[in-house]
Design a protein around this motif. Structure first.
Motif, PDB file in Angstrom:
ATOM      1  N   SER A  24       2.350  -1.392 -10.680  1.00 12.21           N
ATOM      2  CA  SER A  24       1.736  -2.854 -11.128  1.00 12.21           C
ATOM      3  C   SER A  24       0.676  -3.207 -10.105  1.00 12.21           C
ATOM      4  CB  SER A  24       2.705  -3.872 -11.275  1.00 12.21           C
ATOM      5  OG  SER A  24       3.822  -3.344 -12.235  1.00 12.21           O
ATOM      6  N   VAL A  25      -0.588  -3.583 -10.554  1.00  9.45           N
ATOM      7  CA  VAL A  25      -1.425  -3.982  -9.592  1.00  9.45           C
ATOM      8  C   VAL A  25      -1.645  -5.386  -9.991  1.00  9.45           C
ATOM      9  CG1 VAL A  25      -4.002  -3.650  -8.684  1.00  9.45           C
ATOM     10  CG2 VAL A  25      -2.745  -1.819  -9.767  1.00  9.45           C
ATOM     11  N   LEU A  26      -1.260  -6.269  -9.011  1.00 13.12           N
ATOM     12  CA  LEU A  26      -1.464  -7.732  -9.183  1.00 13.12           C
ATOM     13  C   LEU A  26      -2.420  -8.498  -8.413  1.00 13.12           C
ATOM     14  CD1 LEU A  26       1.967  -6.956  -9.247  1.00 13.12           C
ATOM     15  CD2 LEU A  26       2.012  -9.154 -10.255  1.00 13.12           C
ATOM     16  N   ASP A  27      -3.054  -9.337  -8.995  1.00 14.72           N
ATOM     17  CA  ASP A  27      -3.843 -10.157  -8.127  1.00 14.72           C
ATOM     18  C   ASP A  27      -3.607 -11.620  -8.346  1.00 14.72           C
ATOM     19  OD1 ASP A  27      -5.873 -11.282  -9.924  1.00 14.72           O
ATOM     20  OD2 ASP A  27      -6.314  -9.283 -10.188  1.00 14.72           O
ATOM     21  N   SER A  28      -4.346 -12.435  -7.043  1.00  9.10           N
ATOM     22  CA  SER A  28      -4.128 -13.910  -7.107  1.00  9.10           C
ATOM     23  C   SER A  28      -5.407 -14.620  -7.640  1.00  9.10           C
ATOM     24  CB  SER A  28      -3.699 -14.414  -5.729  1.00  9.10           C
ATOM     25  OG  SER A  28      -4.690 -14.009  -4.876  1.00  9.10           O
ATOM     26  N   GLY A  29      -6.170 -13.711  -8.474  1.00  7.52           N
ATOM     27  CA  GLY A  29      -7.434 -14.342  -8.860  1.00  7.52           C
ATOM     28  C   GLY A  29      -7.036 -15.480 -10.235  1.00  7.52           C
ATOM     29  N   PRO A  30      -8.143 -15.559 -11.276  1.00  2.06           N
ATOM     30  CA  PRO A  30      -7.885 -16.498 -12.094  1.00  2.06           C
ATOM     31  C   PRO A  30      -7.307 -15.965 -13.288  1.00  2.06           C
ATOM     32  CG  PRO A  30     -10.153 -15.764 -12.255  1.00  2.06           C
ATOM     33  CD  PRO A  30      -9.588 -15.161 -10.875  1.00  2.06           C
ATOM     34  N   GLY A  31      -6.848 -14.524 -13.395  1.00  2.00           N
ATOM     35  CA  GLY A  31      -6.274 -14.062 -14.596  1.00  2.00           C
ATOM     36  C   GLY A  31      -7.474 -13.687 -15.546  1.00  2.00           C
ATOM     37  N   LEU A  32      -6.870 -13.067 -16.679  1.00  2.00           N
ATOM     38  CA  LEU A  32      -7.959 -12.488 -17.883  1.00  2.00           C
ATOM     39  C   LEU A  32      -8.543 -13.667 -18.601  1.00  2.00           C
ATOM     40  CD1 LEU A  32      -5.453  -9.560 -18.972  1.00  2.00           C
ATOM     41  CD2 LEU A  32      -7.796  -9.517 -17.344  1.00  2.00           C
ATOM     42  N   ALA A  33      -9.778 -13.653 -18.787  1.00  2.00           N
ATOM     43  CA  ALA A  33     -10.396 -14.635 -19.494  1.00  2.00           C
ATOM     44  C   ALA A  33      -9.840 -14.354 -21.008  1.00  2.00           C
ATOM     45  CB  ALA A  33     -12.046 -14.231 -19.540  1.00  2.00           C
ATOM     46  N   PRO A  34      -9.732 -15.501 -21.788  1.00  2.00           N
ATOM     47  CA  PRO A  34      -9.217 -15.194 -23.034  1.00  2.00           C
ATOM     48  C   PRO A  34      -9.888 -14.169 -24.119  1.00  2.00           C
ATOM     49  CG  PRO A  34      -9.373 -17.499 -22.796  1.00  2.00           C
ATOM     50  CD  PRO A  34     -10.031 -16.793 -21.388  1.00  2.00           C
ATOM     51  N   VAL A  42      -0.562  -2.620 -15.309  1.00  2.00           N
ATOM     52  CA  VAL A  42       0.518  -1.969 -15.321  1.00  2.00           C
ATOM     53  C   VAL A  42       0.259  -0.558 -15.773  1.00  2.00           C
ATOM     54  CG1 VAL A  42       2.959  -1.587 -16.047  1.00  2.00           C
ATOM     55  CG2 VAL A  42       2.023  -3.937 -15.587  1.00  2.00           C
ATOM     56  N   LEU A  43       0.337   0.337 -14.858  1.00  2.00           N
ATOM     57  CA  LEU A  43       0.223   1.807 -15.321  1.00  2.00           C
ATOM     58  C   LEU A  43       1.510   2.563 -15.404  1.00  2.00           C
ATOM     59  CD1 LEU A  43      -1.954   3.006 -12.311  1.00  2.00           C
ATOM     60  CD2 LEU A  43      -2.536   3.208 -14.694  1.00  2.00           C
ATOM     61  N   ASP A  44       1.792   3.055 -16.727  1.00  2.00           N
ATOM     62  CA  ASP A  44       3.047   3.532 -16.681  1.00  2.00           C
ATOM     63  C   ASP A  44       2.900   5.036 -16.943  1.00  2.00           C
ATOM     64  OD1 ASP A  44       6.017   3.020 -17.708  1.00  2.00           O
ATOM     65  OD2 ASP A  44       5.307   4.513 -18.460  1.00  2.00           O
ATOM     66  N   LEU A  45       3.286   5.923 -15.749  1.00  2.00           N
ATOM     67  CA  LEU A  45       2.987   7.257 -15.703  1.00  2.00           C
ATOM     68  C   LEU A  45       4.294   8.266 -15.970  1.00  2.00           C
ATOM     69  CD1 LEU A  45       0.627   6.992 -13.051  1.00  2.00           C
ATOM     70  CD2 LEU A  45      -0.052   7.583 -14.984  1.00  2.00           C
ATOM     71  N   ILE A  90       3.098  -3.057  -6.836  1.00  2.00           N
ATOM     72  CA  ILE A  90       4.577  -2.916  -6.971  1.00  2.00           C
ATOM     73  C   ILE A  90       4.892  -1.758  -7.846  1.00  2.00           C
ATOM     74  CG2 ILE A  90       6.642  -3.935  -7.935  1.00  2.00           C
ATOM     75  CD1 ILE A  90       5.148  -6.717  -7.505  1.00  2.00           C
ATOM     76  N   VAL A  91       5.783  -0.804  -7.119  1.00  2.00           N
ATOM     77  CA  VAL A  91       6.290   0.408  -7.686  1.00  2.00           C
ATOM     78  C   VAL A  91       7.354   0.311  -8.258  1.00  2.00           C
ATOM     79  CG1 VAL A  91       6.314   2.637  -7.528  1.00  2.00           C
ATOM     80  CG2 VAL A  91       4.235   1.819  -6.421  1.00  2.00           C
ATOM     81  N   GLU A 107       0.674  -1.038   0.095  1.00  2.00           N
ATOM     82  CA  GLU A 107      -0.013  -0.148  -0.063  1.00  2.00           C
ATOM     83  C   GLU A 107       0.915   1.294  -0.048  1.00  2.00           C
ATOM     84  OE1 GLU A 107      -2.944   0.071   3.222  1.00  2.00           O
ATOM     85  OE2 GLU A 107      -2.571   2.165   3.231  1.00  2.00           O
ATOM     86  N   GLU A 108       2.128   1.134   0.762  1.00  2.00           N
ATOM     87  CA  GLU A 108       2.957   2.213   0.890  1.00  2.00           C
ATOM     88  C   GLU A 108       3.898   2.307  -0.327  1.00  2.00           C
ATOM     89  OE1 GLU A 108       2.718  -0.632   2.492  1.00  2.00           O
ATOM     90  OE2 GLU A 108       4.714  -1.021   1.569  1.00  2.00           O
ATOM     91  N   ALA A 109       3.908   1.535  -1.353  1.00  2.00           N
ATOM     92  CA  ALA A 109       5.255   1.467  -2.120  1.00  2.00           C
ATOM     93  C   ALA A 109       5.141   2.627  -3.077  1.00  2.00           C
ATOM     94  CB  ALA A 109       4.750   0.267  -3.053  1.00  2.00           C
ATOM     95  N   GLY A 110       4.222   3.536  -3.232  1.00  2.00           N
ATOM     96  CA  GLY A 110       4.146   4.820  -3.595  1.00  2.00           C
ATOM     97  C   GLY A 110       4.589   5.890  -3.097  1.00  2.00           C
TER      98      GLY A 110
END
Ligand code: ADP
Length: 338
Positions: free
Chosen positions: A271-281, A330-333, A260-261, A219-222
């Motif tokens: 980068s916002v990562l989650d441990s879900g099922p990932g993106l549907a095709p 991934v947000l690239d700013l 992750i920053v 949460e504090e990475a940024g």
């Protein structure tokens, strides 16, 4: 006629006289003179013919040149007309394009506004709960203060009042956040403290994280980093990404979201990562295309709007499925220096 010639004969006193006839000589000379006259006449005639030919050629060339010039002028006039026509069309197209772009920008603004209002609708219950807690705590502190006051315990009253002040600040922060979030318009890019934008988003959906028992790691990475963005819009992007991650983690007991920053002098990558099922095709194949949704109640607009918002700051938003499972956005700013 003859020519008289005389010559002394040496060693004698004789003189030799000769009468030479002139006719053959005169004939030769006349013939020669006639020949020269004929040659001169022929040469003069040839010269005159050549002069005449040259004069005619020059005349022809002049008229040819005049014709070519006239033709060229015609062509230039034609091209000029065509060019000014094209120019006029181009100007009209540019104007049309400018109008279309401003209509598009307005549409994007409205879409973003609709998205924020939809988010506010979804989180209204959570926010009400978030506000209820401090309000209940304020009530308890106030009741306690009254009792302490009766007993003359002013130190405890002061403590309770300080608690009440802190709690009202929290309520104010949440309502302020909601008000800013619902505001219309396209704010100009500014320097936004990244950590505060993440916490601003958490003020709105923190309750949902708690309810689902999903921890937010990093949460504090940024903290300490600034990006070029609009604070409210950046928070809107985080709210969308966190909500999507929470949807993906629904019903998974050990779900986790990680932030992750990474950064250079010019860019900040979140980068916002989650441990879900990932993106549907079918979603991954046409990412950031409107109305792609796998959710029964979904609109398929959240990611499109996030993409618009981030592109508006001069950034990029990309997404992928992680090999170890889960999705990664991934947000690239642009990095800002205060
Ligand atoms: P909506 O949430 O209304 O469906 P979005 O544009 O936010 O619209 O998301 C589009 C789709 O992208 C979702 O329906 C979902 O299938 C997929 N998606 C988005 N985020 C994630 C994620 N973190 N994990 C898995 N799928 C996701």
């Amino acid at each position: 006629t003859f020519i008289a010639l005389a010559r002394a004969v040496p060693t004698t006193d004789w003189t030799l006289h000769l009468l030479a006839p002139t006719e053959p000589e005169v004939m030769r000379a006349t013939l020669l003179a006639r020949g020269i006259a004929l040659a001169a006449t022929v040469a003069l005639m040839l010269l005159a013919a050549f002069g005449l030919w040259r004069w005619r050629r020059a005349g022809e060339r002049r008229s040819e040149e005049a014709r070519a010039r006239a033709e060229l002028e015609d062509r230039v006039a034609e091209r000029t007309a065509a060019l000014s026509d094209a120019n006029g069309r181009l100007l009209a197209e540019a104007e049309e394009r400018r109008r279309a772009e401003s209509a598009l920008a307005q549409l994007r603004d409205e879409r973003a506004q609709v998205n924020r209002l939809a988010i506010m609708g979804q989180i209204a219950a959570s926010v009400a709960h978030e506000i209820n807690q401090p309000v209940a705590a304020i009530r308890t502190s106030a009741d306690n203060s009254a009792i302490h006051l009766e007993r003359g315990n002013t130190a405890a009253v002061a403590r309770n009042l300080a608690t009440i002040a802190g709690l009202t600040e929290r309520v104010g922060a949440i309502t302020g956040q909601l008000r800013a979030f619902g505001r219309r318009g396209t704010p100009a890019p500014e320097l936004v403290p990244l950590g505060e934008a993440v916490r601003g988003a958490l003020l709105l959906i923190g309750h949902r994280l708690k309810r689902q028992g999903v921890p937010l790691e990093g949460e504090e990475a940024g903290d300490g980093l600034f990006v070029v963005a609009s604070r409210v819009r950046l928070e809107q992007v985080f709210v969308n990404l966190f909500q999507n991650a929470l949807d993906a983690l629904d019903g998974r007991p050990d779900g986790v979201i990680r932030l992750i920053v990474a950064y250079t002098d010019e860019r900040v990558r979140v980068s916002v990562l989650d441990s879900g099922p990932g993106l549907a095709p079918e979603v991954a194949a046409a990412l950031f295309t409107p109305f792609r949704t796998t959710k029964p109640q979904g609109l398929g607009l959240g990611l499109v709007i996030c993409h618009d918002i981030v592109t508006g700051f001069g950034g990029t938003l990309s997404a992928s499925s992680r090999s170890e499972g889960g999705a990664c956005f991934v947000l690239d700013l642009k990095r800002g220096m205060p």
